[in-house]
Write a protein that holds these residues in place. Structure first.
Motif, short mmCIF file in Angstrom:
data_model
loop_
_atom_site.label_atom_id
_atom_site.label_comp_id
_atom_site.label_asym_id
_atom_site.label_seq_id
_atom_site.Cartn_x
_atom_site.Cartn_y
_atom_site.Cartn_z
N ASN A 53 1.04 -3.27 11.33
CA ASN A 53 0.40 -2.22 10.28
C ASN A 53 1.43 -1.13 10.01
O ASN A 53 2.36 -0.97 10.61
CB ASN A 53 -0.78 -1.70 11.11
N ARG A 54 1.34 -0.49 8.68
CA ARG A 54 2.18 0.60 8.31
C ARG A 54 2.09 1.64 9.36
O ARG A 54 3.02 2.14 9.77
CB ARG A 54 1.50 1.06 7.01
N THR A 55 0.80 1.89 9.78
CA THR A 55 0.75 2.92 10.81
C THR A 55 0.81 2.43 12.14
O THR A 55 -0.42 1.97 12.37
CB THR A 55 -0.56 3.94 10.63
N LEU A 56 1.87 2.62 13.18
CA LEU A 56 1.88 1.95 14.08
C LEU A 56 0.82 1.90 15.31
O LEU A 56 0.38 1.15 15.84
CB LEU A 56 3.37 1.89 14.85
N SER A 57 0.66 3.28 15.26
CA SER A 57 -0.42 3.85 16.59
C SER A 57 -1.86 3.07 16.25
O SER A 57 -2.28 2.74 17.27
CB SER A 57 -0.64 5.28 16.29
N LYS A 58 -2.30 2.83 15.08
CA LYS A 58 -3.43 2.23 14.62
C LYS A 58 -3.37 0.53 15.39
O LYS A 58 -4.19 0.38 16.06
CB LYS A 58 -3.94 2.26 13.59
N GLU B 83 5.20 -2.42 13.89
CA GLU B 83 4.95 -1.67 12.84
C GLU B 83 5.44 -2.81 11.69
O GLU B 83 6.13 -3.77 11.81
CB GLU B 83 6.08 -0.48 12.54
N THR C 235 -5.57 -6.04 5.12
CA THR C 235 -5.29 -4.81 4.56
C THR C 235 -6.30 -4.60 3.52
O THR C 235 -6.49 -5.74 2.84
CB THR C 235 -3.73 -4.47 4.18
#
Ligand code: ATR
Length: 267
Positions: free
Chosen positions: A149-154, A172, A188
């Protein structure tokens, strides 16, 4: 006649009424299935009124899946894990049972394509609601999953939440390891904007097969078009997943599993 519907906003584009009417014909079931425009302000009241008038069940699509999840009285395990509901069934005592058949629809479609080998490596692009909705059935099908994902935390949150169910890791999107994935799944929302995800093209080129959870009428989705340009031999869009999730909803309501093949060939 037993009443069913699909609720969403917008809803005019939905193929669900056509799919479920075809299933009903095929299975000799008498039912009515219509498209209903949900209202952002009053969606919960609309659903309560719909069921109070005697409806047996409904599908839920964007943007109401999480609200339907919260409204239901009981949930299947796969619905709990998705934290979103695409199918409601009114039980005999009047309570509402929530299910999520999106993941089962994807797994059925991958089986149809003969793309679902146990213990294979699967790269899922995206870590939003679409990904969360399919992770449990994919892990139960023994897929070794990398979520990018673009936002690693998600992606990390999902990897932690689903760790008890199987093998998965989070990366990421710009740091996906250079390896051959047996299957890459696009989950996505970028196709809706006519865009594709910013993934190293060499990873796509090496893929055994590529699946896009989205589909486009009479054309390739941007992601499938990109993969074809890159020479990926095996590609498929999400139309079969749409018909598959509908078949699993129909089964929950009616106790009969329709055959998806006539619809996939005929629509
Ligand atoms: P859905 O319910 O369709 O999954 P969502 O929950 O909003 O929708 O998730 C959208 C997904 O597409 C997310 O993984 C999102 O990445 P972020 O978590 O980093 O936002 C991804 N996505 C959307 N726009 C993107 C973009 N321009 N580049 C990369 N990823 C994008």
């Amino acid at each position: 006649m037993d009443q069913y519907a699909v609720w969403g906003n917008p809803i005019a584009q939905s193929k669900s009424p056509l799919i479920h009417r075809r299933f009903a014909e095929q299975c000799g079931q008498t039912l009515d299935y219509v498209a209903m425009l949900g209202d952002e302000q009053n969606f919960e009241q609309q659903l309560r009124d719909f069921f109070a008038a005697g409806a047996k069940g409904c599908n839920i699509t964007a943007p109401f899946k999480e609200r339907a999840f919260r409204l239901a009285d009981a949930h299947s395990e796969r619905c709990l894990s998705a934290e979103a509901c695409n199918t409601l069934k009114r039980l005999d005592d009047g309570s509402l049972y929530a299910d999520n058949t999106d993941g089962a629809g994807l797994v059925s479609d991958l089986q149809r394509l003969n793309w679902l080998k146990p213990q294979q490596s699967v790269l899922i692009l995206g870590a939003g609601g679409a990904t969360k909705g399919v992770l449990l059935p994919l892990l139960q099908a023994q897929q070794n999953i990398t979520i990018a994902n673009r936002t690693l935390s998600k992606a990390q949150e999902l990897a932690e939440k689903f760790a008890p169910y199987g093998k998965l890791r989070a990366v990421e999107i710009s740091a996906v390891p250079q390896q051959k994935f047996d299957l890459i799944i696009n989950a996505t929302s970028l196709g809706l904007q006519g865009k594709t995800v910013d993934l190293d093209e060499r990873i796509l080129q090496q893929a055994g097969a590529v699946y896009d959870m989205q589909y486009a009428k009479d054309t390739d989705t941007p992601f499938i078009a990109l993969c074809k340009r890159l020479g990926v031999a095996q590609t498929c869009d999400g139309f079969g997943m749409l018909v598959g999730q509908a078949a699993h909803s129909f089964y929950l309501w009616r106790g009969v599993m329709p055959d998806v093949a006539p619809l996939l060939n005929g629509l």
